[in-house]
Design a protein around this motif. Structure first.
Motif, short mmCIF file in Angstrom:
data_model
loop_
_atom_site.label_atom_id
_atom_site.label_comp_id
_atom_site.label_asym_id
_atom_site.label_seq_id
_atom_site.Cartn_x
_atom_site.Cartn_y
_atom_site.Cartn_z
N LEU A 372 131.99 50.28 34.22
CA LEU A 372 132.11 49.69 32.88
C LEU A 372 131.18 48.49 32.70
CD1 LEU A 372 135.99 49.86 32.42
CD2 LEU A 372 134.27 51.20 31.19
N ALA A 373 130.81 47.84 33.79
CA ALA A 373 129.91 46.68 33.70
C ALA A 373 128.46 47.06 33.93
CB ALA A 373 130.34 45.63 34.74
N GLY A 374 128.19 48.35 34.16
CA GLY A 374 126.85 48.77 34.55
C GLY A 374 125.84 48.74 33.41
N GLN A 375 124.55 48.72 33.81
CA GLN A 375 123.43 48.77 32.87
C GLN A 375 122.69 50.09 33.04
OE1 GLN A 375 123.03 46.28 30.57
NE2 GLN A 375 124.93 45.49 31.49
N PHE A 376 121.96 50.49 32.01
CA PHE A 376 121.27 51.78 32.03
C PHE A 376 119.81 51.60 32.44
CE2 PHE A 376 124.89 52.53 29.38
CZ PHE A 376 125.26 53.84 29.65
N PRO A 377 119.29 52.55 33.24
CA PRO A 377 117.85 52.51 33.54
C PRO A 377 117.04 52.55 32.25
CG PRO A 377 118.97 54.13 34.92
CD PRO A 377 119.97 53.67 33.89
N GLY A 378 115.87 51.93 32.27
CA GLY A 378 115.06 51.80 31.06
C GLY A 378 114.72 53.13 30.42
N GLU A 379 114.40 54.14 31.24
CA GLU A 379 113.99 55.42 30.68
C GLU A 379 115.15 56.11 29.96
OE1 GLU A 379 115.19 56.20 34.99
OE2 GLU A 379 114.09 54.67 33.86
N ILE A 380 116.40 55.86 30.40
CA ILE A 380 117.56 56.44 29.72
C ILE A 380 117.80 55.72 28.40
CG2 ILE A 380 120.04 56.87 29.86
CD1 ILE A 380 118.40 58.67 31.65
N ARG A 381 117.68 54.40 28.40
CA ARG A 381 117.88 53.63 27.16
C ARG A 381 116.92 54.11 26.06
NH1 ARG A 381 118.02 49.15 30.67
NH2 ARG A 381 115.93 48.56 30.01
N THR A 382 115.68 54.36 26.44
CA THR A 382 114.68 54.80 25.46
C THR A 382 115.07 56.13 24.85
OG1 THR A 382 112.94 53.63 26.65
CG2 THR A 382 112.25 55.36 25.13
#
Length: 858
Positions: A372-382
């Motif tokens: 729940l506290a995690g961040q997404f890799p940049g390529e997934i966010r895009t």
């Protein structure tokens, strides 16, 4: 990079070549060494001296063999070779390597095959980088030295950068004819004026090329050679590129072969699902899926079931469904994105702890919080940003679609979360909401209910990555609210027929107005409309008043203003919303309308009976066709979720949201029910209102909740009753019949006993009784997630209505003392446990005659 204490002399390790040690200032304990080579023989040449040096210093050396290339190490007395199969997938391979490293402990040395070989097993380049990001820190922490090779032309720049960022040492090896040069790319915590220059190898020595003119000429010759070398795509991209070419050229042999390859990496590993997919997902369909996929990997069971079902309808009954099946507008987040998320957030050690027997449940909460506290890799966010651009501001639904979900025998019904998003506001707000929803669904894989479900079915050690199905919500804008006209759950086999004249093979539907959330869950304080498709107007009620009373009064909607999934009374919705299709879904309750008018209220009082939909149009015939066509295609009964879109004449189009094999208890052969059993030997006897096919069980224990006592308990005391029952059920593995007032598994204790399904999963039969005390009434909600659990687990079910002439119920034959109604009772007093192992009850059900009886034999 993790820091360590200042270097000690004992921390130095030799490469086995004095000249290379001089270039690198030696190796350090904890180093991972990655050799980037174009020819694997160059890696082998450097491995052998390293092995000899490590053996001479008494090191434990392990060779991890997983590639298809010739062995790096043929024979070496000091080396233990361990073969690992990479074809089982990223998680199983990575877990195996992790456990091997833990098993061999601190100070072991490792030599590994080429990381590029994993491309052939996993299809996607990104997962090679994720594997290295998982094992490299563990090797570092355990003071090992590990060597790896890779072919840089076979990997993306992103993967190469992630491996470089993670490793301690990286060395390029370039060959031009017989000339070999090495160039250290990274050497953590080491530095010299010439360390990172190209070095020519000559007689075991490595001379830095200090003349810039020489270095330029050498680099130019290497680049010229690279011009003639075709850069390799990873298996995933190459496979879909070849599939596109074969489809464009209509190469039938190539298309068939490529279809099979794509199915293996995009759809499933399950043989039954693959057999279905071969028949109904063409290569063109698979390329269409790929175009809507974020990341890579499998799309999961829920997405697969929806797509296969749509194609069954369009192929087997095109004259109907090309017109009345709404086009889907779905996107998918692949399983590799889930693994990438875990690795990116450093959660793999927590995954390994949770996968152990001791940590299976105890580690799940911390892992859930980490997700729940995690961040997404940049390529997934895009890619998520582009996905939201596609949907604009239409509401969307983020649904779990795990690898095992919605398969044959394991529906995971309601075990993982689905999240509605109103998808309103600025793009940044919508992206934040989408990311939060994805985290929420990912985290639901660590819920206790889901974990116990997997454990009970022996799935706890099987790979279960989470993919996501993202769907545009079918419906209309009604001012501040958004909702479909109607939604339902349909089953092609009605194992809950409540009348002996009903045909179980005709199927059944559970209908609601608005969002389908009220169709798939048991509704607290409200009711869906249940219809047998062969007799849709025959309801299990005694009169019209009861039909109205046990109808739907609350509607689930998306509130665009508040940004929430909300529940509104139908009467309130009608006051604030126009153009709802009431004339097609409901009937006017004239008596209630008259009473309302007398009180000064305007407008008719509508009751959601769905009778106009049934009587005035082709809804039943279309739904029957849908269910029977899907059952024929699946070669198995099916369970579907759908929404309805009604035109101005009430003509329905279907949007197929989900399809899965229906879990069935099945008919176990003929069952004989004795005639004229004396009343003093009968616990209960009912016509209809039971589920489980033909039933023949010996009941060794009855646990009964006393309704008059239970009705006097407080809310917290009722939860204590649920806890006590869970303890009793788990205490012994004997066939148990559970009887209680109202609804088992409710979240509202005033309606029944609020047990969790995992608490009662070991029972043989469950009975709900309509009791006067507390007005607790069973909910005939076959098709809900709760009932799916009952069916999957093989638990027989019955609803008893003692006040009707279709049912007899005599709990006194269990030998209970009358319950006391004086004073404030305790939870213990509400739970009656009867050990009948000396004289079991017999539970007999005849699905054909619709007779169920529980009695003491002679």
């Amino acid at each position: 990079m993790t820091s360590k204490e200042p270097l000690q002399p004992s921390d130095r390790v030799s490469t086995g070549l004095d000249g290379l040690d001089e270039v690198l200032d030696g190796l350090r304990i904890g180093d991972n060494v990655v050799w980037r080579v174009s020819d694997l023989n160059d890696y082998c040449r450097f491995v052998l001296p390293f092995l000899d040096a490590a053996a001479a210093s008494g090191r434990q050396i392990i060779y991890l063999r997983f590639g298809e290339h010739p062995p790096i190490i043929e024979q070496h007395a000091a080396v233990r070779t361990i073969e690992i199969n990479a074809l089982g997938g990223f998680e199983s391979f990575t877990s195996r390597v992790w456990h091997l490293i833990e098993q061999h402990g601190r100070g072991a040395f490792y030599v590994c095959d080429s990381l590029s070989e994993l491309l052939n097993a996993w299809a996607t380049d990104a997962m090679v980088g994720n594997f290295f990001r998982v094992v490299c820190p563990l090797l570092f922490e355990l003071d090992t030295v590990a060597w790896f090779a890779l072919h840089p032309d076979r990997h993306s720049r992103m993967t190469l950068d992630r491996i470089r960022e993670t490793t301690q040492v990286m060395i390029d090896v370039q060959r031009h004819g017989d000339n070999v040069q090495i160039q250290p790319i990274k050497a953590w915590r080491r530095q010299s004026p010439t360390m990172f220059l190209p070095h020519r190898e000559q007689d075991g020595q490595f001379q830095p090329i200090t003349d810039s003119s020489d270095a330029t000429r050498l680099q130019a010759s290497l680049e010229l050679e690279h011009l003639h070398r075709q850069p390799l795509l990873d298996y995933w991209d190459r496979l879909f590129q070849e599939a596109s070419c074969a489809l464009a050229e209509q190469d039938e042999n190539g298309m068939a072969d490529l279809q099979e390859q794509v199915l293996q990496v995009l759809i499933s590993r399950d043989p039954q699902i693959l057999e279905l997919a071969r028949r109904y997902l063409s290569l063109e369909d698979l390329l269409g899926i790929r175009s809507r996929l974020v990341g890579s990997g499998y799309i999961g069971g829920k997405a697969t079931g929806m797509l296969i079902a749509r194609n069954i309808l369009l192929r087997e009954s095109p004259e109907l469904w090309q017109q009345y099946l709404e086009p889907h507008d779905s996107s998918y987040l692949g399983t590799d994105a889930y693994y990438a998320f875990l690795v990116h957030n450093g959660l793999w050690p927590a995954i390994m702890r949770q996968r152990s027997e001791a940590g299976y449940l105890t580690e799940a909460l911390a892992l859930r919080e980490g997700i729940l506290a995690g961040q997404f890799p940049g390529e997934i966010r895009t890619e998520l940003e582009r996905l939201l651009d596609h949907y604009g501001q239409y509401p969307i639904l983020v649904r779990s679609s795990s690898l095992q979900e919605d398969g044959f025998g394991n529906a995971f019904a309601g075990k993982y979360e689905s999240v509605f998003l109103v998808n309103q506001g600025a793009p940044e707000q919508r992206l934040t909401a989408l990311k939060n929803a994805i985290r929420q669904v990912y985290a639901s894989s660590m819920s206790e209910d889901a974990l116990r479900y997997r454990q009970q079915r022996g799935l706890d050690q099987r790979e279960e990555p989470m993919a996501l199905l993202i769907q545009r919500v079918n419906g209309r804008f009604h001012g501040r609210y958004y909702l479909p006209d109607a939604a339902g759950v349909g089953v092609s086999q009605n194992t809950f027929a409540w009348d002996s004249t009903m045909d179980p093979k005709a199927g059944m539907v559970r209908m609601v107005m608005g969002l389908g959330t009220r169709a798939v869950d048991r509704i607290e304080g409200d009711h869906a409309c249940v219809m047998a498709l062969d007799q849709p107007t025959r309801q299990p009620f005694r009169n019209q008043d009861e039909c109205y009373r046990f109808s739907q009064h609350l509607v689930d909607v998306l509130d665009l203003q508040d940004g929430t999934l909300d529940t509104r009374p139908l009467s309130q919705l009608l006051e604030n919303t126009s153009h709802l299709p009431m004339a097609h879904l409901a009937e006017i309750d004239r008596a209630a309308t008259t009473r309302a008018e007398q009180l000064g209220m305007t407008g008719p009082v509508w009751r959601l009976t769905f009778r106009p939909l049934v009587r005035q149009g082709p809804f039943i015939s279309r739904l029957s066709n849908l269910l029977q066509t899907l059952e024929a295609g699946y070669r198995h009964p099916v369970d579907v979720e759908f929404t309805l879109h009604l035109d101005e004449h009430g003509d329905p189009s279907f949007n197929l949201v989900q399809c899965r094999p229906l879990a069935t208890v099945g008919e176990n052969g003929p069952v004989s029910i004795p005639d004229r059993i004396p009343e003093e030997r009968i616990l209960f006897h009912t016509n209809g209102h039971f589920m489980g096919g033909n039933i023949s069980l010996a009941i060794e224990r009855v646990i009964r909740v006393d309704a008059p006592v239970y009705a006097k308990l407080t809310g917290s005391q009722r939860y204590e009753v649920a806890r006590l029952i869970g303890e009793q059920v788990r205490s012994d593995n004997i066939r148990t019949l559970l009887i209680g007032p109202g609804r088992w598994g409710t979240s509202s204790p005033e309606l029944g006993v609020p047990v969790g399904f995992s608490d009662i999963a070991g029972i043989a039969a469950l009975v709900e009784v309509a009791e006067k005390a507390g007005q607790m009434v069973p909910d005939l909600s076959y098709g809900s997630h709760f009932f799916q659990d009952l069916v999957e687990t093989g638990i027989a079910y019955a609803a008893l209505f003692p006040e009707t002439d279709q049912c007899r119920y005599f709990p006194e034959i269990l030998g209970e003392t009358p319950s006391s109604t004086a004073g404030t009772p305790s939870p213990d007093a509400a739970v009656r446990v009867h050990d009948l192992s000396h004289r079991p009850l017999h539970l007999r059900g005849d699905i054909i005659r619709q007779q169920l009886i529980c009695f003491f034999p002679d």
